[in-house]
Design a protein around this motif. Structure first.
Motif, PDB file in Angstrom:
ATOM      1  N   LEU A 103     -58.484  -1.805 -21.198  1.00 18.33           N
ATOM      2  CA  LEU A 103     -58.065  -3.046 -21.838  1.00 18.33           C
ATOM      3  C   LEU A 103     -58.672  -4.213 -21.078  1.00 18.33           C
ATOM      4  CD1 LEU A 103     -54.238  -2.267 -22.133  1.00 18.33           C
ATOM      5  CD2 LEU A 103     -55.984  -1.857 -23.877  1.00 18.33           C
ATOM      6  N   THR A 104     -59.073  -5.260 -21.784  1.00 14.60           N
ATOM      7  CA  THR A 104     -59.604  -6.446 -21.116  1.00 14.60           C
ATOM      8  C   THR A 104     -58.941  -7.706 -21.679  1.00 14.60           C
ATOM      9  OG1 THR A 104     -61.419  -6.872 -22.690  1.00 14.60           O
ATOM     10  CG2 THR A 104     -61.860  -5.333 -20.892  1.00 14.60           C
ATOM     11  N   VAL A 105     -58.704  -8.672 -20.788  1.00 16.06           N
ATOM     12  CA  VAL A 105     -58.214  -9.997 -21.175  1.00 16.06           C
ATOM     13  C   VAL A 105     -59.030 -11.029 -20.403  1.00 16.06           C
ATOM     14  CG1 VAL A 105     -56.300 -11.635 -21.048  1.00 16.06           C
ATOM     15  CG2 VAL A 105     -55.860  -9.281 -21.720  1.00 16.06           C
ATOM     16  N   PHE A 106     -59.502 -12.057 -21.091  1.00 15.06           N
ATOM     17  CA  PHE A 106     -60.272 -13.127 -20.456  1.00 15.06           C
ATOM     18  C   PHE A 106     -59.718 -14.478 -20.869  1.00 15.06           C
ATOM     19  CE2 PHE A 106     -63.819 -16.201 -21.186  1.00 15.06           C
ATOM     20  CZ  PHE A 106     -63.965 -16.591 -19.863  1.00 15.06           C
ATOM     21  N   TYR A 107     -59.472 -15.348 -19.861  1.00 13.94           N
ATOM     22  CA  TYR A 107     -58.990 -16.703 -20.122  1.00 13.94           C
ATOM     23  C   TYR A 107     -59.750 -17.686 -19.246  1.00 13.94           C
ATOM     24  CZ  TYR A 107     -55.943 -20.800 -20.149  1.00 13.94           C
ATOM     25  OH  TYR A 107     -55.462 -22.077 -20.254  1.00 13.94           O
ATOM     26  N   ASN A 108     -60.328 -18.716 -19.868  1.00 10.46           N
ATOM     27  CA  ASN A 108     -60.998 -19.797 -19.159  1.00 10.46           C
ATOM     28  C   ASN A 108     -60.130 -21.037 -19.285  1.00 10.46           C
ATOM     29  OD1 ASN A 108     -62.598 -21.981 -18.346  1.00 10.46           O
ATOM     30  ND2 ASN A 108     -64.492 -21.025 -19.076  1.00 10.46           N
ATOM     31  N   GLY A 109     -59.373 -21.343 -18.233  1.00 12.53           N
ATOM     32  CA  GLY A 109     -58.432 -22.443 -18.288  1.00 12.53           C
ATOM     33  C   GLY A 109     -59.085 -23.798 -18.370  1.00 12.53           C
ATOM     34  N   GLU A 110     -60.278 -23.951 -17.809  1.00 10.17           N
ATOM     35  CA  GLU A 110     -60.947 -25.241 -17.842  1.00 10.17           C
ATOM     36  C   GLU A 110     -61.314 -25.627 -19.260  1.00 10.17           C
ATOM     37  OE1 GLU A 110     -64.214 -25.082 -15.142  1.00 10.17           O
ATOM     38  OE2 GLU A 110     -62.936 -25.352 -13.372  1.00 10.17           O
ATOM     39  N   LEU A 111     -61.663 -24.647 -20.063  1.00 11.54           N
ATOM     40  CA  LEU A 111     -62.025 -24.907 -21.455  1.00 11.54           C
ATOM     41  C   LEU A 111     -60.892 -24.583 -22.431  1.00 11.54           C
ATOM     42  CD1 LEU A 111     -65.665 -23.455 -21.486  1.00 11.54           C
ATOM     43  CD2 LEU A 111     -64.956 -25.833 -21.158  1.00 11.54           C
ATOM     44  N   GLY A 112     -59.809 -24.000 -21.917  1.00 13.60           N
ATOM     45  CA  GLY A 112     -58.713 -23.602 -22.790  1.00 13.60           C
ATOM     46  C   GLY A 112     -59.092 -22.477 -23.722  1.00 13.60           C
ATOM     47  N   GLU A 113     -60.032 -21.630 -23.300  1.00 10.06           N
ATOM     48  CA  GLU A 113     -60.526 -20.542 -24.151  1.00 10.06           C
ATOM     49  C   GLU A 113     -59.845 -19.229 -23.773  1.00 10.06           C
ATOM     50  OE1 GLU A 113     -64.729 -20.406 -23.629  1.00 10.06           O
ATOM     51  OE2 GLU A 113     -65.089 -22.049 -25.041  1.00 10.06           O
TER      52      GLU A 113
END
Length: 202
Positions: A103-113
């Motif tokens: 399973l994979t989860v990716f979050y870029n907080g700087e871009l809110g992605e």
């Protein structure tokens, strides 16, 4: 009917432990972190057994490298946290080869992605398995995982951080463990990944 929920909001934990700007998590089926490290081609000379706080401090001194923190997650699962860099599709396929799920989860907080919760199995991408939207959205794309989404329905007006909490809840249900304080205080392998050129030379 709803499934189990974590004792603490998963997003709040990420914030508290300094992962609000960048979170790349991979849950690999199997109890052997060393096997995951081998498949990712970690640099043997960079390996350090440490807790999360030390791993974060060390990674800030080598932020241009791909650095991971690898260790046991729950019975039958290993976790790989990317402290810097991002996994490739090829790496995800390699980690899931041999019948494993990943399973994979990716979050870029700087871009809110926020990317989807993806399921790989046996060296191939199966599909995203996000919970369904409450407002008449499509069901979970892989039917046998729908049971893990009960009570985690998304809403169109949700912030990305609320969605991230729910994706992490679903990953926790599938693997049998949510993120918790003991998880962050455990000792795991922190290591730099070899570049493609270094891997060829080794």
């Amino acid at each position: 009917m709803t499934g189990p929920l974590p004792a603490e909001n998963q997003w709040n934990l990420l914030q508290e432990f300094g992962l609000s700007r960048w979170f790349v998590g991979m849950w690999v089926e199997g109890d052997d972190p060393e096997e995951s490290a081998r498949r990712l081609r970690v640099d043997p000379g960079s390996r350090v057994h440490c807790e999360f706080a030390e791993a974060m401090n060390d990674h800030l001194r080598s932020i241009d490298d791909q650095v991971v923190w690898i260790g046991p997650h729950s019975p039958g699962w290993t976790h790989v946290l990317w402290l810097s860099g991002f996994h490739t599709t090829a790496q995800a396929k390699e980690l899931s080869a041999g019948g494993r799920r990943l399973l994979t989860v990716f979050y870029n907080g700087e871009l809110g992605e926020l990317d989807h919760l993806y399921l790989y199995q046996d060296g191939a991408l199966v599909n995203e398995i996000d919970p369904p939207y409450r407002e008449g959205g499509a069901p979970v794309s892989v039917p046998e995982y729908a049971v893990h989404a009960e009570g985690l329905e998304l809403r169109l007006e949700m912030r990305s951080t609320e969605e991230l909490h729910l994706l992490l809840c679903m990953a926790g249900r599938i693997t049998g463990r949510f993120l918790d304080r003991e998880w962050f205080s455990s000792t795991r392998i922190r290591a730099r990944l070899l570049s493609a050129e270094e891997a060829q030379e080794s």
